[in-house]
Scaffold this active site. Structure first.
Site, PDB file in Angstrom:
ATOM      1  N   ARG A 120       0.832  -1.219   0.000  1.00  0.00           N
ATOM      2  CA  ARG A 120       0.000   0.000   0.000  1.00  0.00           C
ATOM      3  C   ARG A 120       0.865   1.267   0.000  1.00  0.00           C
ATOM      4  O   ARG A 120       0.499   2.264  -0.624  1.00  0.00           O
ATOM      5  CB  ARG A 120      -0.945   0.000   1.217  1.00  0.00           C
ATOM      6  CG  ARG A 120      -2.170  -0.853   0.981  1.00  0.00           C
ATOM      7  CD  ARG A 120      -3.177  -0.777   2.098  1.00  0.00           C
ATOM      8  NE  ARG A 120      -4.394  -1.458   1.696  1.00  0.00           N
ATOM      9  CZ  ARG A 120      -5.333  -1.892   2.525  1.00  0.00           C
ATOM     10  NH1 ARG A 120      -5.209  -1.709   3.829  1.00  0.00           N
ATOM     11  NH2 ARG A 120      -6.401  -2.497   2.065  1.00  0.00           N
ATOM     12  N   LYS A 168     -12.864  -9.538   8.651  1.00  0.00           N
ATOM     13  CA  LYS A 168     -13.773  -8.388   8.831  1.00  0.00           C
ATOM     14  C   LYS A 168     -15.204  -8.807   8.483  1.00  0.00           C
ATOM     15  O   LYS A 168     -15.796  -8.319   7.519  1.00  0.00           O
ATOM     16  CB  LYS A 168     -13.329  -7.227   7.944  1.00  0.00           C
ATOM     17  CG  LYS A 168     -12.065  -6.531   8.436  1.00  0.00           C
ATOM     18  CD  LYS A 168     -11.743  -5.349   7.549  1.00  0.00           C
ATOM     19  CE  LYS A 168     -10.523  -4.602   8.043  1.00  0.00           C
ATOM     20  NZ  LYS A 168     -10.103  -3.556   7.105  1.00  0.00           N
ATOM     21  N   GLY A 176      -5.641  -5.438   1.997  1.00  0.00           N
ATOM     22  CA  GLY A 176      -4.314  -5.297   2.614  1.00  0.00           C
ATOM     23  C   GLY A 176      -3.696  -6.641   2.964  1.00  0.00           C
ATOM     24  O   GLY A 176      -2.536  -6.926   2.625  1.00  0.00           O
ATOM     25  N   GLY A 207     -12.514  -4.355   0.924  1.00  0.00           N
ATOM     26  CA  GLY A 207     -13.921  -3.973   1.018  1.00  0.00           C
ATOM     27  C   GLY A 207     -14.326  -3.015  -0.094  1.00  0.00           C
ATOM     28  O   GLY A 207     -15.403  -3.172  -0.701  1.00  0.00           O
TER      29      GLY A 207
HETATM   30  N1  LIG Z   1     -10.216 -18.802  10.395  1.00  0.00           N
HETATM   31  C1  LIG Z   1      -9.678 -17.640  10.776  1.00  0.00           C
HETATM   32  N2  LIG Z   1      -9.633 -17.306  12.081  1.00  0.00           N
HETATM   33  C2  LIG Z   1      -9.085 -16.127  12.462  1.00  0.00           C
HETATM   34  N3  LIG Z   1      -8.577 -15.210  11.626  1.00  0.00           N
HETATM   35  C3  LIG Z   1      -8.610 -15.499  10.308  1.00  0.00           C
HETATM   36  C4  LIG Z   1      -9.153 -16.712   9.821  1.00  0.00           C
HETATM   37  N4  LIG Z   1      -9.041 -16.701   8.478  1.00  0.00           N
HETATM   38  C5  LIG Z   1      -8.461 -15.546   8.137  1.00  0.00           C
HETATM   39  N5  LIG Z   1      -8.192 -14.803   9.221  1.00  0.00           N
HETATM   40  C6  LIG Z   1      -7.532 -13.488   9.301  1.00  0.00           C
HETATM   41  O1  LIG Z   1      -8.153 -12.566   8.440  1.00  0.00           O
HETATM   42  C7  LIG Z   1      -7.272 -11.457   8.308  1.00  0.00           C
HETATM   43  C8  LIG Z   1      -7.506 -10.747   7.017  1.00  0.00           C
HETATM   44  O2  LIG Z   1      -8.853 -10.338   6.922  1.00  0.00           O
HETATM   45  P1  LIG Z   1      -9.336  -9.003   6.176  1.00  0.00           P
HETATM   46  O3  LIG Z   1      -8.810  -7.807   6.885  1.00  0.00           O
HETATM   47  O4  LIG Z   1     -10.806  -9.124   6.042  1.00  0.00           O
HETATM   48  O5  LIG Z   1      -8.632  -9.120   4.742  1.00  0.00           O
HETATM   49  P2  LIG Z   1      -8.108  -7.957   3.757  1.00  0.00           P
HETATM   50  O6  LIG Z   1      -7.189  -7.058   4.561  1.00  0.00           O
HETATM   51  O7  LIG Z   1      -7.374  -8.668   2.670  1.00  0.00           O
HETATM   52  O8  LIG Z   1      -9.327  -7.245   3.283  1.00  0.00           O
HETATM   53  C9  LIG Z   1      -5.877 -12.051   8.417  1.00  0.00           C
HETATM   54  O9  LIG Z   1      -5.186 -11.345   9.423  1.00  0.00           O
HETATM   55  C10 LIG Z   1      -6.107 -13.508   8.810  1.00  0.00           C
HETATM   56  O10 LIG Z   1      -5.245 -13.969   9.837  1.00  0.00           O
HETATM   57  O1  LIG Z   2      -7.734  -2.195   5.155  1.00  0.00           O
HETATM   58  C1  LIG Z   2      -8.729  -1.685   4.632  1.00  0.00           C
HETATM   59  O2  LIG Z   2      -9.692  -2.383   4.031  1.00  0.00           O
HETATM   60  P1  LIG Z   2      -9.635  -3.955   3.620  1.00  0.00           P
HETATM   61  O3  LIG Z   2      -9.292  -4.784   4.859  1.00  0.00           O
HETATM   62  O4  LIG Z   2     -11.020  -4.233   3.138  1.00  0.00           O
HETATM   63  O5  LIG Z   2      -8.606  -4.114   2.554  1.00  0.00           O
HETATM   64  C2  LIG Z   2      -8.936  -0.196   4.555  1.00  0.00           C
HETATM   65  O6  LIG Z   2      -7.834   0.479   5.130  1.00  0.00           O
HETATM   66  C3  LIG Z   2     -10.233   0.201   5.242  1.00  0.00           C
HETATM   67  O7  LIG Z   2     -10.146  -0.107   6.620  1.00  0.00           O
HETATM   68  P2  LIG Z   2     -11.506  -0.292   7.473  1.00  0.00           P
HETATM   69  O8  LIG Z   2     -12.182  -1.564   6.971  1.00  0.00           O
HETATM   70  O9  LIG Z   2     -11.061  -0.386   8.914  1.00  0.00           O
HETATM   71  O10 LIG Z   2     -12.361   0.925   7.196  1.00  0.00           O
END
Ligand SMILES: Nc1ncnc2c1ncn2[C@@H]1O[C@H](COP(=O)(O)OP(=O)(O)O)[C@@H](O)[C@H]1O
Ligand SMILES: O=C(OP(=O)(O)O)[C@H](O)COP(=O)(O)O
Length: 400
Positions: A38, A199, A356, A379
């Site tokens: 990023r 998330k 991320g 997201g």
């Molecule tokens: N089964 C699980 N239990 C706990 N954490 C998990 C599990 N599967 C994935 N994760 C966690 O999800 C996190 C990423 O989720 P998220 O922030 O939604 O993705 P991104 O940043 O790609 O949008 C990672 O830190 C990973 O460790």
């Molecule tokens: O990491 C982010 O989004 P992502 O986990 O969906 O890639 C953005 O920085 C938005 O963060 P937020 O979902 O806490 O608003």
């Protein structure tokens, strides 16, 4: 493509205070930034503005601190990585508004770069209050938004500021929208989406629209547990949002009506501790021990997911299938990532992944460069895919 002004329209900005919204919400392991993608993506915008002689003032969030300062969510932890990627001095101010910010800005020379503290240390940021936005606006003459990955948030620093001053899209904002339109504007079918990660509450709602747009939705990671629990499966101590069971059921019903296949894990890798090398076992998804948590999808599930990737002409992916940061719970994510990369290299698949941690996972698997496109956004990318207007983008189009 929305019509907004870009850096090409920004001339004669020497000495101007440019507030640049960037996304520095980067993965951190043991206090160190573990994936700088990023930061690398926003570097061209920062450098271009600095080279044009602007005073470049960076606004960003880190984590979800709920409107109050939290020591381990201070952007001072990220500042050294920003400096390293830019190979340029980056000053830091311990607040994004008030005298601390104003004093630091007053000390800036043309071309200098200053990072302000986490905007989410103030409640007005997420609420997008006029008072907080006005405080932020005092620090700038021009607003540049280069945080596509936070553009689905209507926050003060992503949306509010554009009402206060001339607003422009940064190079990454522009490039992301162009690349997504090119890759997914008219996707070849079948389209398979993989959604995993942690998330759950902020992403689950968008699945009800996504299932109308794709032919199959693979659900993994923490997201899968919520769907499994909604179907009456005991997920033990797994990350799970039990109060979203009704939402999950509605999404399953919508998917059925839309003819979208839902692919949930058949097996899982469980452990009793969330740490590298923790004792673990593979269990049927209906036999998760009450004192254990699912930290990865199991081998049968990975085989099924890889079959769906083989059938797909287009893949969209946000959210790792497991807790990939700690071995061996990276196995499913790495296997699916490598398979998608192979299919892409063979010319059989258009693969677009974002988020991320997802980008970090693809880098961990060593295949990020093999994907057709890797977005910094998770997201925001999924909301764009749903066809939603992103507030941070829409406001740029309406800015005078
Ligand atoms: N089964 C699980 N239990 C706990 N954490 C998990 C599990 N599967 C994935 N994760 C966690 O999800 C996190 C990423 O989720 P998220 O922030 O939604 O993705 P991104 O940043 O790609 O949008 C990672 O830190 C990973 O460790
Ligand atoms: O990491 C982010 O989004 P992502 O986990 O969906 O890639 C953005 O920085 C938005 O963060 P937020 O979902 O806490 O608003």
């Amino acid at each position: 493509m929305p019509a907004f002004k870009t850096l090409d329209d920004l001339t004669d900005i020497a000495g101007k205070r440019v507030l640049v919204r960037v996304d520095l919400n980067v993965p951190v392991t043991d206090g160190k930034v573990s994936d700088t993608t990023r930061i690398e993506r926003v570097a061209p915008t920062i450098k271009e503005l600095s080279e044009k002689g602007a005073k470049v003032i960076l606004l960003a969030h880190f984590g979800r601190p709920k409107g109050e300062p939290v020591a381990d969510q201070s952007l001072s932890l990220i500042a050294p990585a920003v400096e390293e990627v830019l190979d340029q001095k980056v000053a830091f101010a311990a607040d994004c508004i008030g005298p601390v910010a104003a004093d630091a800005i007053a000390r800036m020379e043309n071309g200098d770069i200053l990072l302000l503290e986490n905007t989410r240390f103030h409640k007005g940021e997420e609420k997008n209050t006029p008072e907080f936005t006005a405080e932020l606006a005092k620090n700038g003459d021009i607003f540049v938004n280069d945080a596509f990955s936070a553009a689905h948030r209507a926050h003060a620093s992503t949306e509010g500021l554009a009402h206060h001053m001339p607003a422009y899209a940064g190079r990454t904002m522009q490039a992301e929208l162009e690349a997504l339109e090119k890759g997914l504007g008219n996707p070849a079918r079948p389209v398979v989406a993989i959604v995993g990660g942690a998330k759950v509450s902020t992403k689950i709602d968008l699945l009800s629209n996504l299932v109308k747009k794709v032919d199959a939705l693979v659900i993994g990671g923490g997201m899968a547990n919520t769907f499994l629990a909604a179907q009456g499966i005991d997920v033990g101590k797994s990350l799970c949002e039990h109060d979203l069971a009704e939402t999950a059921k509605q999404i399953l019903a919508t998917a059925k009506d839309a003819g979208c296949a839902i692919v949930l894990p058949e097996d899982g890798v469980v452990a009793r501790e969330f740490k590298a090398g923790a004792d673990n076992e593979t269990v049927d998804i209906k036999a998760i021990p009450a004192d254990a948590m699912v930290l990865d999808v199991g081998p049968k599930s990975v085989a099924a997911i890889n079959d769906w990737i083989s059938k797909a002409s287009t893949l969209v992916w946000n959210g790792p299938l497991g807790a990939f940061e700690i071995a061996p719970f990276d196995a499913a994510t790495v296997s699916a990532a490598k398979h998608a990369a192979e299919e892409t290299r063979a010319g059989k698949l258009v693969s677009v992944a974002g988020g991320g941690d997802t980008v970090s996972a693809l880098n961990h698997a060593g295949v990020a460069d093999d994907f057709s496109y890797v977005s910094t956004a998770g997201g925001a990318f999924l909301e764009w895919m749903e066809g939603k207007e992103l507030p941070g983008v829409a406001v740029l189009s309406s800015s005078k």
